[in-house]
Design an enzyme around this catalytic site. Structure first.
Site, PDB file in Angstrom:
ATOM      1  N   PHE A 157       0.813  -1.228   0.000  1.00  0.00           N
ATOM      2  CA  PHE A 157       0.000   0.000   0.000  1.00  0.00           C
ATOM      3  C   PHE A 157       0.839   1.268   0.000  1.00  0.00           C
ATOM      4  O   PHE A 157       0.357   2.334  -0.374  1.00  0.00           O
ATOM      5  CB  PHE A 157      -0.945   0.017   1.224  1.00  0.00           C
ATOM      6  CG  PHE A 157      -0.279   0.439   2.508  1.00  0.00           C
ATOM      7  CD1 PHE A 157      -0.077   1.787   2.796  1.00  0.00           C
ATOM      8  CD2 PHE A 157       0.178  -0.494   3.431  1.00  0.00           C
ATOM      9  CE1 PHE A 157       0.558   2.183   3.967  1.00  0.00           C
ATOM     10  CE2 PHE A 157       0.821  -0.114   4.596  1.00  0.00           C
ATOM     11  CZ  PHE A 157       1.006   1.233   4.865  1.00  0.00           C
ATOM     12  N   LYS A 181      -1.027  -7.327  -9.192  1.00  0.00           N
ATOM     13  CA  LYS A 181      -2.006  -7.380  -8.086  1.00  0.00           C
ATOM     14  C   LYS A 181      -1.556  -6.346  -7.063  1.00  0.00           C
ATOM     15  O   LYS A 181      -0.721  -6.610  -6.197  1.00  0.00           O
ATOM     16  CB  LYS A 181      -2.001  -8.794  -7.467  1.00  0.00           C
ATOM     17  CG  LYS A 181      -3.305  -9.219  -6.773  1.00  0.00           C
ATOM     18  CD  LYS A 181      -3.777  -8.323  -5.658  1.00  0.00           C
ATOM     19  CE  LYS A 181      -3.024  -8.507  -4.367  1.00  0.00           C
ATOM     20  NZ  LYS A 181      -3.430  -7.497  -3.337  1.00  0.00           N
ATOM     21  N   GLU A 184      -4.936  -3.820  -2.065  1.00  0.00           N
ATOM     22  CA  GLU A 184      -6.381  -3.582  -2.105  1.00  0.00           C
ATOM     23  C   GLU A 184      -6.756  -2.308  -1.334  1.00  0.00           C
ATOM     24  O   GLU A 184      -7.877  -1.825  -1.435  1.00  0.00           O
ATOM     25  CB  GLU A 184      -7.139  -4.803  -1.540  1.00  0.00           C
ATOM     26  CG  GLU A 184      -6.924  -5.091  -0.055  1.00  0.00           C
ATOM     27  CD  GLU A 184      -5.628  -5.858   0.258  1.00  0.00           C
ATOM     28  OE1 GLU A 184      -4.659  -5.764  -0.528  1.00  0.00           O
ATOM     29  OE2 GLU A 184      -5.580  -6.520   1.312  1.00  0.00           O
ATOM     30  N   SER A 234       5.285  -6.900   3.554  1.00  0.00           N
ATOM     31  CA  SER A 234       5.821  -7.189   4.884  1.00  0.00           C
ATOM     32  C   SER A 234       6.613  -8.497   4.873  1.00  0.00           C
ATOM     33  O   SER A 234       6.418  -9.352   4.003  1.00  0.00           O
ATOM     34  CB  SER A 234       4.669  -7.281   5.880  1.00  0.00           C
ATOM     35  OG  SER A 234       3.787  -8.309   5.464  1.00  0.00           O
ATOM     36  N   CYS A 289       9.439   1.813   3.528  1.00  0.00           N
ATOM     37  CA  CYS A 289      10.329   0.700   3.891  1.00  0.00           C
ATOM     38  C   CYS A 289      11.746   1.195   4.094  1.00  0.00           C
ATOM     39  O   CYS A 289      12.575   0.505   4.653  1.00  0.00           O
ATOM     40  CB  CYS A 289      10.306  -0.373   2.816  1.00  0.00           C
ATOM     41  SG  CYS A 289      10.993   0.224   1.284  1.00  0.00           S
ATOM     42  N   GLU A 389       8.621  -4.263  13.346  1.00  0.00           N
ATOM     43  CA  GLU A 389       8.512  -3.145  12.415  1.00  0.00           C
ATOM     44  C   GLU A 389       7.249  -2.369  12.789  1.00  0.00           C
ATOM     45  O   GLU A 389       6.141  -2.909  12.730  1.00  0.00           O
ATOM     46  CB  GLU A 389       8.401  -3.657  10.966  1.00  0.00           C
ATOM     47  CG  GLU A 389       8.377  -2.518   9.967  1.00  0.00           C
ATOM     48  CD  GLU A 389       8.183  -2.978   8.523  1.00  0.00           C
ATOM     49  OE1 GLU A 389       7.469  -3.970   8.292  1.00  0.00           O
ATOM     50  OE2 GLU A 389       8.734  -2.325   7.622  1.00  0.00           O
TER      51      GLU A 389
HETATM   52  P1  NAD Z   1       1.490  -6.564   3.142  1.00  0.00           P
HETATM   53  O1  NAD Z   1       2.528  -7.623   3.224  1.00  0.00           O
HETATM   54  O2  NAD Z   1       0.372  -6.585   4.112  1.00  0.00           O
HETATM   55  O3  NAD Z   1       0.781  -6.596   1.685  1.00  0.00           O
HETATM   56  C1  NAD Z   1       1.551  -6.605   0.510  1.00  0.00           C
HETATM   57  C2  NAD Z   1       0.741  -7.330  -0.584  1.00  0.00           C
HETATM   58  O4  NAD Z   1       0.529  -8.676  -0.179  1.00  0.00           O
HETATM   59  C3  NAD Z   1      -0.624  -6.717  -0.843  1.00  0.00           C
HETATM   60  O5  NAD Z   1      -0.866  -6.726  -2.232  1.00  0.00           O
HETATM   61  C4  NAD Z   1      -1.573  -7.638  -0.081  1.00  0.00           C
HETATM   62  O6  NAD Z   1      -2.838  -7.727  -0.688  1.00  0.00           O
HETATM   63  C5  NAD Z   1      -0.865  -8.973  -0.134  1.00  0.00           C
HETATM   64  N1  NAD Z   1      -1.091  -9.795   1.073  1.00  0.00           N
HETATM   65  C6  NAD Z   1      -1.287  -9.347   2.335  1.00  0.00           C
HETATM   66  N2  NAD Z   1      -1.422 -10.383   3.191  1.00  0.00           N
HETATM   67  C7  NAD Z   1      -1.311 -11.513   2.453  1.00  0.00           C
HETATM   68  C8  NAD Z   1      -1.355 -12.906   2.751  1.00  0.00           C
HETATM   69  N3  NAD Z   1      -1.549 -13.336   3.993  1.00  0.00           N
HETATM   70  N4  NAD Z   1      -1.201 -13.783   1.753  1.00  0.00           N
HETATM   71  C9  NAD Z   1      -1.003 -13.371   0.488  1.00  0.00           C
HETATM   72  N5  NAD Z   1      -0.958 -12.061   0.140  1.00  0.00           N
HETATM   73  C10 NAD Z   1      -1.098 -11.137   1.105  1.00  0.00           C
HETATM   74  O7  NAD Z   1       2.259  -5.160   3.142  1.00  0.00           O
HETATM   75  P2  NAD Z   1       1.615  -3.720   3.196  1.00  0.00           P
HETATM   76  O8  NAD Z   1       1.037  -3.507   4.554  1.00  0.00           O
HETATM   77  O9  NAD Z   1       0.778  -3.471   2.014  1.00  0.00           O
HETATM   78  O10 NAD Z   1       2.933  -2.823   3.011  1.00  0.00           O
HETATM   79  C11 NAD Z   1       3.775  -2.471   4.072  1.00  0.00           C
HETATM   80  C12 NAD Z   1       4.928  -3.432   4.215  1.00  0.00           C
HETATM   81  O11 NAD Z   1       5.666  -3.485   2.992  1.00  0.00           O
HETATM   82  C13 NAD Z   1       5.933  -3.012   5.256  1.00  0.00           C
HETATM   83  O12 NAD Z   1       6.343  -4.159   5.954  1.00  0.00           O
HETATM   84  C14 NAD Z   1       7.084  -2.428   4.446  1.00  0.00           C
HETATM   85  O13 NAD Z   1       8.345  -2.459   5.080  1.00  0.00           O
HETATM   86  C15 NAD Z   1       7.053  -3.304   3.259  1.00  0.00           C
HETATM   87  N6  NAD Z   1       7.701  -2.680   2.104  1.00  0.00           N
HETATM   88  C16 NAD Z   1       8.914  -3.140   1.733  1.00  0.00           C
HETATM   89  C17 NAD Z   1       9.562  -2.559   0.674  1.00  0.00           C
HETATM   90  C18 NAD Z   1      10.904  -3.056   0.237  1.00  0.00           C
HETATM   91  O14 NAD Z   1      11.333  -2.651  -0.829  1.00  0.00           O
HETATM   92  N7  NAD Z   1      11.585  -3.897   0.980  1.00  0.00           N
HETATM   93  C19 NAD Z   1       8.968  -1.505  -0.030  1.00  0.00           C
HETATM   94  C20 NAD Z   1       7.709  -1.065   0.371  1.00  0.00           C
HETATM   95  C21 NAD Z   1       7.082  -1.675   1.457  1.00  0.00           C
END
Ligand code: NAD
Length: 504
Positions: A157, A181, A184, A234, A289, A389
């Site tokens: 997000f 994808k 959401e 994450s 991040c 985090e």
């Molecule tokens: P998230 O892991 O909750 O979601 C990321 C994606 O995975 C979304 O599209 C979501 O729909 C999907 N998703 C969520 N839960 C899932 C599950 N159980 N099974 C399958 N798919 C699932 O992350 P977020 O809250 O959208 O974003 C924030 C996180 O992203 C933070 O931890 C941040 O550090 C990380 N991030 C990392 C980088 C990097 O380059 N390392 C860059 C941006 C964000």
């Protein structure tokens, strides 16, 4: 581009085969405006069958797209780049509406995403292979890189415009077709981008979009026609994506969460270090991040540095991202805001000092998901605020006595995304760069996100997989190598030779 339709969507559509489609699942979720706490759209969650339709469309477009000349692909990317540039204010406004970050920050995000499209415009140069003439007598050897086929990207997000561009620009430039994808929580930036790609002349089916949750993600991970998956999100989900995707035979790069330290040595310029810590700690409400979440203060620097950070953080103007005067917007959801805030009491219970309490910010009484900047001092490893985090506007300070203690602390942390050192001593910075076990390092630079012609990726729990994202490693990820050995001998000289071929 219809501004009203894209800026205020009632139902956020999928995009399959070059046109908007609805989900068949009957499942959906709200898209909120974090600044007002109100729902602004509804996004349908794709069923497995919806993902399958997107993959069928991507597969059907695959042969023709990989057969398209490199110069024509570059031409389309140039037009895509120009369209994003021309529509950047509208794209930034969409990002602000659904994500909450300030307009200036959203514009910065679009600019950094655009860099990746610009890099991909150079695809004819990037795909040049090596050629060895006369590897043996009359024999030449050369390597070519070919696309993988249908590939997918799953994005978080916090960068709804930039991270999709990290992936899709290189993926399609290399001749793959793509299924995206996005999160959401803020899906409309992706809808805007796929429409611009069509307007740029990208053939239908090359770029497809599905929205949704774990159901859609799981289908992507198991679909036999998807050859590679890029993920950013994450750490627990990144690990799951990597393990499941690779078990199903896919190439996977999964970037996870972070805990980025900023080491401040006693010789650092205090004002400059405080400016940097505040900018990198509270920018985008800490939802980056590459945000600095821990300041490691060495020796005597701690007292004056913390005072300078506290003074600056207390002056940050919190407000709606769309308000030009705001420096920090709301968090993404109410639940996330409350989870971030809950760290403050817990940190105090575990022995930290709450030096600035963001819950006291007047904006927290609004309906939006606001939380002011918070500062925790005397944080130590083992405390939840250090081990987890937080992903919000909470900056922790760990006080250490020596550089050796600081480097041990950073290297023992389970994440290794970004890190920064602030010092005026070049030798100390050089030693830090050598010692530190982190993928992206800033020297007097608090948010060292590599430019698009390098690659982005952390170490340890911040990245699962071998290749970093975008830049040269992105091109490597989205292609596979083929080595050709070729000769054109005189058939008259041909004879049977059962020996293993050797170079002569
Ligand atoms: P998230 O892991 O909750 O979601 C990321 C994606 O995975 C979304 O599209 C979501 O729909 C999907 N998703 C969520 N839960 C899932 C599950 N159980 N099974 C399958 N798919 C699932 O992350 P977020 O809250 O959208 O974003 C924030 C996180 O992203 C933070 O931890 C941040 O550090 C990380 N991030 C990392 C980088 C990097 O380059 N390392 C860059 C941006 C964000």
């Amino acid at each position: 581009m219809n501004t009203v339709e894209t800026a205020t969507p009632v139902a956020v559509p999928l995009w399959i085969g070059g046109k908007a489609e609805a989900v068949t699942s009957g499942r959906s979720g709200p898209v909120m405006n974090p600044a007002t706490g109100e729902q602004i759209a509804e996004v349908g969650y794709a069923a497995a069958a919806d993902v399958d339709r997107a993959v069928v469309s991507a597969k059907a477009a695959s042969h023709e797209w990989r057969s398209t000349s490199l110069s024509h692909r570059a031409e389309i990317l140039f037009r895509f780049r120009d369209l994003i540039e021309r529509n950047k204010q509208e794209l930034a406004a969409i990002i602000t509406r659904e994500n909450g970050k300030t307009i200036a920050d959203a514009q910065g995000e679009v600019a950094r995403g655009l860099e990746n499209v610009e890099f991909a415009c150079g695809i004819p140069h990037l795909l040049k292979g090596g050629y060895t003439e006369q590897a043996s007598r009359g024999i030449d050897v050369y390597q070519i890189r070919q696309p993988l086929g249908v590939v997918a990207g799953i994005t978080p997000f916090n960068f709804p415009g930039m991270v999709p561009l990290w992936m899709l620009a290189n993926a399609i430039a290399c001749g793959n077709t793509f299924v995206l994808k996005p999160s959401e929580k803020d899906p409309s930036a992706s809808v805007f981008l796929v429409k611009l790609a069509k307007e740029a002349g990208l053939p239908d089916g090359v770029l497809n979009l599905v929205h949704g949750d774990k159901v859609a993600v799981d289908r992507i991970l198991e679909h036999p026609d998807i050859k590679a998956v890029s993920f950013v999100g994450s750490t627990p989900v990144a690990k799951y994506i990597y393990e499941t995707g690779t078990r199903n035979g896919k190439r996977v790069q999964a970037l996870g969460g972070a805990k980025n330290h900023m080491l401040v040595l006693p010789d650092a310029d205090i004002a400059m270090a405080a400016d940097a810590a505040v900018s990198a700690g509270y920018g985008a409400a800490g939802e980056r991040c590459m945000a600095i979440s821990v300041v490691v203060a060495v020796g005597s620097v701690a007292g004056p540095l913390i005072a300078a950070i506290r003074e600056r953080a207390g002056r940050i103007k919190v407000g709606p991202g769309a308000d030009a005067a705001s420096e920090m917007g709301p968090l993404i959801t109410r639940e996330h805001r409350d989870r971030v805030a809950s760290h403050l009491d817990r940190a105090v219970a575990e022995g930290a000092t709450l030096s600035l309490d963001g819950r006291k910010n007047p904006m927290t009484s609004r309906k939006g998901f606001f939380l002011g900047p918070s500062l925790l001092d005397h944080v130590r490893p083992g405390m939840a605020c250090y081990e987890q985090e937080i992903f919000g506007p909470v900056l922790s300070v760990v006080r250490v006595s020596t550089y050796a203690e600081a480097i041990r602390l950073i290297n023992e942390n389970s994440w290794g995304n970004g890190v920064a050192i602030f010092t005026q001593n070049g030798g100390a910075a050089r030693q830090f760069q050598f010692d530190v076990e982190v993928g992206m390092v800033g020297i007097n630079v608090p948010i060292p996100v590599p430019v698009a012609y390098y690659s982005f990726g952390g170490w340890k729990n911040s990245l699962f997989g071998d290749l970093h994202m975008y830049g040269p490693e992105g091109v490597q990820f989205y292609t596979r190598a083929k080595v050709v050995t070729s000769r054109w001998p005189d058939p008259a000289a041909s004879k049977v030779d059962l020996g293993f071929p050797q170079v002569r």
